[in-house]
Design an enzyme around this catalytic site. Structure first.
Site, PDB file in Angstrom:
ATOM      1  CE  LYS A   1      47.474  74.801  77.195  1.00 12.84           C
ATOM      2  NZ  LYS A   1      48.226  73.649  76.639  1.00 12.84           N
TER       3      LYS A   1
ATOM      4  CG  ASP B   1      44.652  69.486  76.748  1.00  9.92           C
ATOM      5  OD1 ASP B   1      43.808  69.098  75.906  1.00  9.92           O
ATOM      6  OD2 ASP B   1      45.878  69.594  76.500  1.00  9.92           O
TER       7      ASP B   1
ATOM      8  CE  LYS C   1      46.400  66.357  76.969  1.00  3.07           C
ATOM      9  NZ  LYS C   1      47.713  66.367  76.276  1.00  3.07           N
TER      10      LYS C   1
ATOM     11  CG  ASP D   1      46.938  72.298  79.525  1.00  2.00           C
ATOM     12  OD1 ASP D   1      48.140  72.615  79.562  1.00  2.00           O
ATOM     13  OD2 ASP D   1      46.329  72.029  78.468  1.00  2.00           O
TER      14      ASP D   1
ATOM     15  CD  GLU E   1      45.199  72.200  74.402  1.00  2.00           C
ATOM     16  OE1 GLU E   1      45.603  71.244  73.723  1.00  2.00           O
ATOM     17  OE2 GLU E   1      45.713  72.541  75.489  1.00  2.00           O
TER      18      GLU E   1
ATOM     19  NE  ARG F   1      50.747  74.046  69.168  1.00  2.00           N
ATOM     20  CZ  ARG F   1      51.705  73.173  68.873  1.00  2.00           C
ATOM     21  NH1 ARG F   1      52.353  73.259  67.722  1.00  2.00           N
ATOM     22  NH2 ARG F   1      52.022  72.210  69.721  1.00  2.00           N
TER      23      ARG F   1
HETATM   24  N1  BES Z   1      48.702  70.552  77.676  1.00  2.00           N
HETATM   25  C1  BES Z   1      49.469  69.770  76.793  1.00  2.00           C
HETATM   26  C2  BES Z   1      50.959  69.754  77.131  1.00  2.00           C
HETATM   27  C3  BES Z   1      51.352  69.149  78.447  1.00  2.00           C
HETATM   28  C4  BES Z   1      51.900  67.879  78.490  1.00  2.00           C
HETATM   29  C5  BES Z   1      51.270  69.870  79.626  1.00  2.00           C
HETATM   30  C6  BES Z   1      52.297  67.339  79.690  1.00  2.00           C
HETATM   31  C7  BES Z   1      51.676  69.328  80.835  1.00  2.00           C
HETATM   32  C8  BES Z   1      52.211  68.062  80.852  1.00  2.00           C
HETATM   33  C9  BES Z   1      49.319  70.314  75.380  1.00  2.00           C
HETATM   34  O1  BES Z   1      48.104  70.896  75.085  1.00  2.00           O
HETATM   35  C10 BES Z   1      49.470  69.158  74.448  1.00  2.00           C
HETATM   36  O2  BES Z   1      48.655  68.295  74.486  1.00  2.00           O
HETATM   37  N2  BES Z   1      50.506  69.173  73.632  1.00  2.00           N
HETATM   38  C11 BES Z   1      50.751  68.132  72.708  1.00  2.00           C
HETATM   39  C12 BES Z   1      51.126  68.739  71.401  1.00  2.00           C
HETATM   40  C13 BES Z   1      51.168  67.764  70.269  1.00  2.00           C
HETATM   41  C14 BES Z   1      49.794  67.251  69.963  1.00  2.00           C
HETATM   42  C15 BES Z   1      51.763  68.450  69.073  1.00  2.00           C
HETATM   43  C16 BES Z   1      51.883  67.250  73.262  1.00  2.00           C
HETATM   44  O3  BES Z   1      52.814  67.801  73.849  1.00  2.00           O
HETATM   45  O4  BES Z   1      51.788  66.043  73.132  1.00  2.00           O
HETATM   46 ZN    ZN Z   2      47.056  71.668  76.682  1.00  2.00          ZN
HETATM   47 MN    MN Z   3      46.638  69.476  74.492  1.00  2.00          MN
END
Ligand code: BES
Ligand code: ZN
Ligand code: MN
Length: 472
Positions: A238, A243, A250, A261, A322, A324
């Site tokens: 990835k 992000d 966020k 990320d 994003e 996935r």
């Molecule tokens: N990049 C994040 C996941 C992440 C979280 C990486 C903390 C490193 C530390 C990913 O893109 C994300 O935002 N995932 C969301 C998914 C949700 C919206 C279904 C998440 O985990 O909150």
């Molecule tokens: Zn992400």
């Molecule tokens: Mn994300």
């Protein structure tokens, strides 16, 4: 800088002692200091006019490679702190093969050298350490080769860490691609970088949708080593160089480390570097779909239904899920167009993986138990922990959308599993696949053992050992 001399003497002497073992010459000193030889117990006896000594406890149980890494990490810190520039290691036979032992020792010392700082007054001084390995048996050529290999692996780990620690004003798709190209070509890895018009021609519609909002345009980075007749393995990382979450923005605290990320990308680039530098006989292709997830008038929006390279349609219910979406096209491309017969993807994919496993274990999803076992074995040898989630159609169904083929978010439940399975939908059928969610392990909130706070470079060692295992 660490220099290793084999079968040589001189410098501060490091003595290893089992529990309750002693050395006659130092008995009264050790007794006075109540040194008992517990595992990792460490006692420093400096001397201005005679030899200095360090006593190190080995405990009473069987020593593991991970113990050696930890012990030498502590030793490295002690040498640096006390400006001990030349040391003599009187390593006993440990019942592990000598080559692996010396590699683990080197690894621990190297870990103690890692530092990432942007402080303006930081001194960039290299600590010169000469290690004389006196009491150590084994054919020199083999031990040397082990040390060289471990040096290359650690170079790869540090490259991965640096790429991930550098913030998003420095590492964005273009610069990530440039560094990958420069670094990897210098060790004989073939690198091809595709810009947006070419990515469009390839047909990566899902990936490009995530990239839509950013001023810094995406890059597709393809890295190849082909010098064996083995089945081709793909490593997909990835590559979100930032992000923000997009329109599903966020929180401030969740965003300020989102330069991490591209942790998966860092790991695959670091691995390719280590493999290239080692001239490993492997057949491997690595793919990074690098972009930023940003907010602007051109961004993809929550509710959008988008297309993908495979042709499956995706309902975007959360622009922050994003990763996935970018991986969907990347794994499809690797298995359908680049001819990979097995695939591992690594991604800082979900916060949910930390809820499940903390920062200790990487969460895995796999469609192939045999292949997973090989990955797990390589991880164990490397001292990196992986735990597999269940692979079950019941979870797959959660990814179905009412109006499109798939949706990019489900509910809160089983978030790491559904995210992994979403990516799996795009892997070519009957291709063994392991997904590694490294959101908890690639970037840490606190240092632990030889792993630093922030970027860890996790799984460079695992992937290297999987593709190019060390013999004894
Ligand atoms: N990049 C994040 C996941 C992440 C979280 C990486 C903390 C490193 C530390 C990913 O893109 C994300 O935002 N995932 C969301 C998914 C949700 C919206 C279904 C998440 O985990 O909150
Ligand atoms: Zn992400
Ligand atoms: Mn994300």
């Amino acid at each position: 800088m660490i220099k290793f001399n084999l079968y040589k003497e001189g410098g501060l002497k490091v003595h290893f002692l089992k529990k309750d073992e002693t050395i006659e010459e130092f008995k009264s000193f050790l007794d006075k200091k109540e040194f008992s030889g517990k595992l990792k117990e460490i006692l420093y006896l400096p001397s201005a006019n005679e030899d200095s000594h360090v006593f190190l406890g080995l405990g009473e149980d069987e020593i593991k490679l991970e113990d050696i890494r930890n012990i030498f990490f502590d030793l490295g810190n002690l040498f640096r702190k006390n400006k001990e520039h030349e040391v003599e290691i009187k390593m006993p036979e440990l019942g592990i093969c000598n080559k692996k032992t010396i590699m683990a020792a080197y690894e621990g010392l190297r870990h103690s050298e890692y530092n990432f700082t942007k402080k303006s007054d930081a001194k960039d001084e290299d600590f010169e350490l000469t290690v004389n390995y006196s009491a150590f048996k084994g054919p020199e050529e083999k031990l040397r080769q082990g040390l060289d290999t471990m040096e290359n692996i650690m170079d790869g780990v540090f490259l991965a860490r640096n790429l991930v620690n550098e913030t998003a004003n420095i590492i964005y798709p273009e610069t990530l691609a440039n560094i990958a190209k420069e670094k990897l070509e210098s060790v004989g890895v073939k690198v091809t970088v595709y810009e947006e018009d070419e990515i469009e021609k390839i047909g990566m519609k899902a990936f490009l949708n995530v990239a839509r909002g950013a001023t810094n345009r995406p890059r597709l980075i393809v890295m190849e080593i082909n010098n064996s007749d083995d089945e081709k393995m793909a490593l997909v990382g990835k590559g979100l160089t930032y992000d923000s979450g997009g329109y599903n923005i966020k929180s401030p605290s969740g965003m300020n480390f989102m330069h991490c990320d591209m942790g998966g990308a860092g790991t695959v680039i670091g691995t390719m570097y280590a493999l290239g530098k080692s001239k490993a006989k492997v057949n491997v292709v690595a793919v990074v779909a690098a972009c930023e997830n940003m907010i602007s008038g051109t961004s993809y929006k929550s509710g959008d239904i988008i297309d993908s390279m495979k042709g499956l349609t995706i309902e975007v219910l959360n622009t922050d899920a994003e990763g996935r979406i970018t991986l969907a096209d990347a794994v499809h491309y690797a298995t359908n167009d680049l001819g990979a017969k097995k695939i591992i993807d690594l991604a800082t994919l979900t916060g949910a993986v930390t809820i499940a496993l903390g920062e200790e274990y990487t969460g895995a999803v796999t469609n192939d138990e045999e292949f997973y076992k090989e990955v797990l074995e390589a991880a164990k040898v490397s001292g990196e922990k992986i735990w597999a989630f269940p692979y079950d159609d019941a979870y797959k169904n959660l990814n179905k959308s009412e109006v499109a083929d798939l949706r990019n978010t489900t509910g809160r439940d089983a978030g790491s599993i559904t995210a992994g399975l979403f990516v799996g939908e795009f892997v070519k059928e009957n291709t063994p696949w392991v997904h590694l969610d490294i959101a908890g392990t690639a970037y840490k909130n606190k240092a632990e053992g030889y792993l630093p706070k922030r970027a860890t470079g996790v799984h460079v060692k695992t992937l290297f050992n999987l593709l190019n295992p060390t013999d004894c």
